[in-house]
Structure formats: C-alpha cells, structure tokens
Design a protein around this motif. Structure first.
Motif, short mmCIF file in Angstrom:
data_model
loop_
_atom_site.label_atom_id
_atom_site.label_comp_id
_atom_site.label_asym_id
_atom_site.label_seq_id
_atom_site.Cartn_x
_atom_site.Cartn_y
_atom_site.Cartn_z
N TYR A 1 0.83 -1.32 0.21
CA TYR A 1 0.02 0.08 0.05
C TYR A 1 0.84 1.21 0.11
O TYR A 1 0.61 2.32 -0.76
CB TYR A 1 -1.02 -0.05 1.29
N ASN B 1 -11.80 4.74 4.41
CA ASN B 1 -10.75 5.28 4.36
C ASN B 1 -11.03 6.95 4.33
O ASN B 1 -12.13 7.25 3.91
CB ASN B 1 -10.21 5.25 2.84
N ASP C 1 -15.92 2.81 -3.95
CA ASP C 1 -14.93 1.92 -3.52
C ASP C 1 -15.42 0.76 -2.95
O ASP C 1 -14.69 -0.50 -3.48
CB ASP C 1 -14.40 2.53 -2.52
N ARG D 1 -8.45 -0.78 0.93
CA ARG D 1 -7.18 -0.39 0.61
C ARG D 1 -6.75 -0.97 -0.80
O ARG D 1 -5.92 -0.51 -1.15
CB ARG D 1 -6.19 -0.84 1.59
N PRO E 1 -3.88 4.50 -0.64
CA PRO E 1 -4.72 4.73 1.00
C PRO E 1 -3.98 5.22 1.75
O PRO E 1 -2.58 5.44 1.88
CB PRO E 1 -5.20 3.25 1.15
#
Length: 517
Positions: free
Chosen positions: A181, A286, A493, A506, A512
């Motif tokens: 990530y 997020n 998302d 993520r 993210p």
C-alpha cells in the motif's frame, strides 16, 4: 556455456530502516545499488543519455501478439518488416554474446532476443549495461524459438530510462501487505492481478457514467471546499483560506449543493465525487473516498430501488459479463428483483430484538447492552437501533437487499413517511455484508428542515462532532421550492471491492492513507 538468468523476483527492495529486514539481503541490495551506479557512470562515459525524450512505438505488445502470435515459424521468416516496441525489462537470460529478455508494457509481456552480431558491438556494449527495471526501446522482426515462443529478434536497442533501484520480489506470499500500500508503484510492477483490479475500477466508473448519461442525467461538479460541511453526519476536515480570510471544510458529501441544482431546474443530476471524512480507518473506511450521488426530480425512493437494480445489471453486464459473482468465498446473485425488508423486521427477525423495544428507549438500551454493543449517554433511540442493526444484521446481508423504514432521528435530510412520521422514506442497500448505498425521498419542506437542522445543532452542542451544521443558505434555496425528489449515494470503492473480490478498501484505492512511519 555459462548462462546467467535474472528475473524480477531475484532481488528484494526493502523499505529503508524497516524493522526485521534481513541483514544479508540488505547487504545484497546495497551491492546491487552500487553496481547500478557503476553502470550508470559507464553509460555516461559512453555519451548515452539516461533519460531521452520519447520513443515512437509502432506496436504495443498486445498488438504484436495479436498480429504475429498465430503465425508459424515459416510464415514469420518470410515477414521481413521491422517494428518498434518498448517496455520495461522484467527478465533476462545472459548467454554472453546474446541475451533473451522479457519486456512488459501496459498491454502485455513478450520475449526479445538481443545478439551482439545483430545489433553491433557498440550497441551491445550499451545493452550489457542495462538492468532489470530499465525501460528499453527495441526494433526488429519476429520469429519463434525452438520452444515455440514468439520472440522479437532485435536489430536495434535503445535505453529509454535507467532504473536506479532493483525491482522488488513478487509479493505473493508476502505477509507485510502494508509495503504494497505504501509503495503502490512497486505493487503494480510486480503483480498483474493488482493492475487488473484498477483497470476494472476504471471500467466500472465508465459504465456508471454511461448508464446515467443515457437516462438524461447531467454530470455536474460541486465544491470540494465548503464554508459549511453538510449532507452527511460525519466529522469534517478543516482548513483556512488566506485570501478570503475564512475557514473552509473539505466536503463530507455533495448532497446539499446537488439539491440546490435541482431547485435551479436541473431535474436529473449526478456527480462521481471525492469526499473526505475525519474518521477512523478500517477495511471498509478510508478518510478520502469516492461516491456516486444522483438526484431525480418527481421520483420516489421506490423508483430508485428499480433504478439501482438496473444500474448494477448494466455495470455487471458491461464489466464482468455475468450476474453471479464470488466475493470472499460467498456466491452473490445480482439477478433482480432483490429482497426488500423493513428495518423493524430485520431487527426482530435477524437480530432477535423484541418488537416492543422498537419505540422504547429503555428496552432498546437494555437489548443493546445485552449484546455488548457500546452506547454513549447521548445516544437517542434512532442511534441505538442503528448500532444494533450495524452489528447484528448488516454482516448477514450477503445477497443484494434493500432495507427501508429508518428512524427519523438518524435521517435529518429525509422526508417523513406519510403513514408513520417517526420513520423516513429511506432505504439502504446491503451487499456482501456491507452498506453499499443510501437513498431517500428528499425533505423539501423548509420549515421541517429547519427544525431538523436545529436538532442537529443541539446534538453538536452536546458533543456530537458528526452532527450537521445549520445551513441558512440551503434553507433559503429550499424556500424557492424543491420539487418532489429522490436522491441516492453509492460507495464506488465498496462496489469495486465487491466486483473485484477485494477484502479491503485499501486494495481498490491506489494510494490509501497510512499512518506515518
């Protein structure tokens, strides 16, 4: 003959200072970095530009595979035309005076064969200073190797960009997904399936946009910095504009601005928008995320149920070509019609809540505590019911399900139900154990809306940082007349998570937010 083979999983590129880094591997990596520096200096000495401008490709790799992949060796030998390709070096087998390499561009991967006697001594000397990860431009004809693999026989090679760091090992089996990530660019290089997720994300958004435009909706843009954050119960991010000398908030939702447009006569509007909420992070949350919001004059929330089913059918058909998917080991069938259930029935039937607790604060509180649900002293009946639902019902709603009839206390912008004013004309859509959409008949009575705002202000003054603010400008707009309207928000998302079988938000956001190391 000595053969040296190198592929992307031969080296690891650890994060600087990362705890638990293998000392031997760090020393190995340091050696590789020093070797690349030496090669870079050697290239400069030869007068080679490390980062030249542009390279005119004549074929992408997928086009080359499509055009020549079905031809046999004899036919390829007769095809003397030379073509230019480019890509990143992902694999290398060194035979001394010849090398096989694999290169990759945005469309695919192909093998190339570079021989000293074919490209010339000077070019081959330059080529031998190239590494895995470098971008290379090639020109040549196609042939098949003894194993039958389609291969470009290079008659010219050019360095297009020098990679100063070694490519990472393949991530498969790597337990520290946090590195993926934080360095998404490496994740994309190493993992084709990760790139596929984001390609699908783009196609999903395109299909959504196409769906609404065909139904006479106008795509619009509304402010991301707002003097008053509204449209959702959420804690906002706050900033300050120096020239205007005023505080501004990053939007938590575009709702109130979109409804201003409906008031102005734009009867069908939608926005694919970025929202910002100063809240915790989880596999479903997020701080920065993407929403679809749309508003349709003269419609009801029942109309939006039908429209939402049609939307998913369209997206699934365009992107996946099917209506049944697998998500985290569960089979989910999107074939309409989808079940519709009242929130009250879900609480009693699924959560086991006594019917008498539906409108009784003390009984609802006692039931919540018996299930170890954390409450605060300021939670009203609606919030308690929502917490019970979130923890005991939502995770069990795997098949697409509309839940309607929410308490008015947690629906400050929704129209009251005509038969039961304590309930809102509102539904939420749940799929795969997650909330995917929220929709309702819009409150268009400015007097009722003022009272709801005042109640929200009272909750803020009591310490609820997620309660909404009073918005006098929006109330002024409402007094000019908001037609009967239904509106809906869908979490892009979370839709992408579902359709790509991704367990965490993520996995579907390029970058993210992460805690600073």
């Amino acid at each position: 003959m000595k053969i040296r083979s190198t592929y992307v999983n031969d080296w690891i590129n650890p994060l600087p200072g990362r705890s638990g880094t293998n000392t031997r591997m760090t020393e190995k990596t340091t050696g590789v970095l020093e070797d690349r520096k030496k090669k870079t200096e050697a290239l400069k000495t030869l007068g080679i530009r490390l980062y030249p401008a542009g390279f005119r490709c004549e074929l992408t790799i997928s086009e080359a595979l499509d055009r020549f992949g079905g031809l046999d060796s004899e036919t390829l030998e007769k095809a003397k035309d030379s073509y230019k390709l480019a890509g990143r070096i992902m694999g290398l087998r060194d035979f001394g005076k010849a090398c096989f390499i694999h290169i990759k561009d945005r469309t695919g991967r192909i093998q190339a064969y570079v021989r000293k006697d074919k490209v010339g001594e000077d070019k081959y000397k330059i080529f031998k200073l190239m590494d895995l990860g470098d971008f290379i431009g090639l020109q040549g004809t196609f042939f098949r190797t003894k194993t039958g693999e389609l291969t470009l026989l290079a008659d010219d090679v050019n360095l297009l960009s020098k990679s100063m760091r070694p490519l990472p090992e393949k991530w498969h089996g790597l337990s520290d997904v946090e590195t993926r990530y934080r360095q998404r660019y490496l994740d994309l290089i190493a993992n084709e399936d990760v790139k596929t997720v984001f390609i699908l994300r783009s196609r999903i958004i395109h299909a959504i946009r196409e769906f609404f435009i065909k139904r006479d909706f106008l795509e619009v843009e509304t402010p991301m910095m707002q003097p008053i954050p509204g449209g959702a119960t959420a804690r906002p991010f706050k900033t300050f504009h120096n020239a205007l000398g005023m505080h501004l908030y990053l939007r938590v939702a575009p709702e109130l601005y979109l409804k201003r447009l409906v008031i102005g006569g734009l009867e069908r509007v939608f926005e694919i928008n970025r929202n910002f909420r100063n809240e915790g992070v989880s596999v479903k949350h997020n701080p920065e995320f993407t929403m679809l919001e749309f508003y349709m004059a003269y419609a009801t929330f029942e109309d939006l149920m039908e429209l939402t089913q049609d939307l998913f059918s369209h997206v699934l058909g365009e992107v996946l070509g099917k209506t049944v998917i697998e998500y985290q080991g569960q089979t989910i069938d999107f074939t309409p019609p989808w079940p519709r259930i009242a929130m009250f029935d879900a609480l009693t039937g699924t959560a086991g809540m006594p019917p008498e607790a539906w409108k009784d604060l003390q009984a609802a509180t006692a039931f919540a505590r018996s299930k170890d649900i954390v409450l605060t002293k300021d939670d009203n009946l609606g919030k308690i019911l929502a917490k019970i639902f979130d923890q005991l019902v939502e995770p069990k709603l795997m098949r697409p399900t509309f839940v309607y009839g929410y308490p008015i206390e947690i629906s400050p912008l929704s129209r009251r139900n005509d038969q039961d004013p304590d309930l809102a004309d509102r539904f939420e859509l749940f799929i795969g154990g997650k909330e995917i959409a929220n929709a309702f008949n819009e409150l268009n009575d400015p007097v009722d809306q003022r009272g709801r705002f005042m109640d929200q202000v009272s909750q803020r003054e009591a310490g609820d940082e997620e309660a909404q603010y009073m918005d006098e400008d929006y109330l002024d707009a409402m007094e000019y007349g908001l037609p009967p309207t239904a509106g809906e928000g869908i979490g892009i998302d979370r839709v992408v998570m579902l359709l790509t079988d991704s367990p965490s938000i993520r996995d579907v956001i390029f970058f993210p937010h992460m805690r600073t190391k």
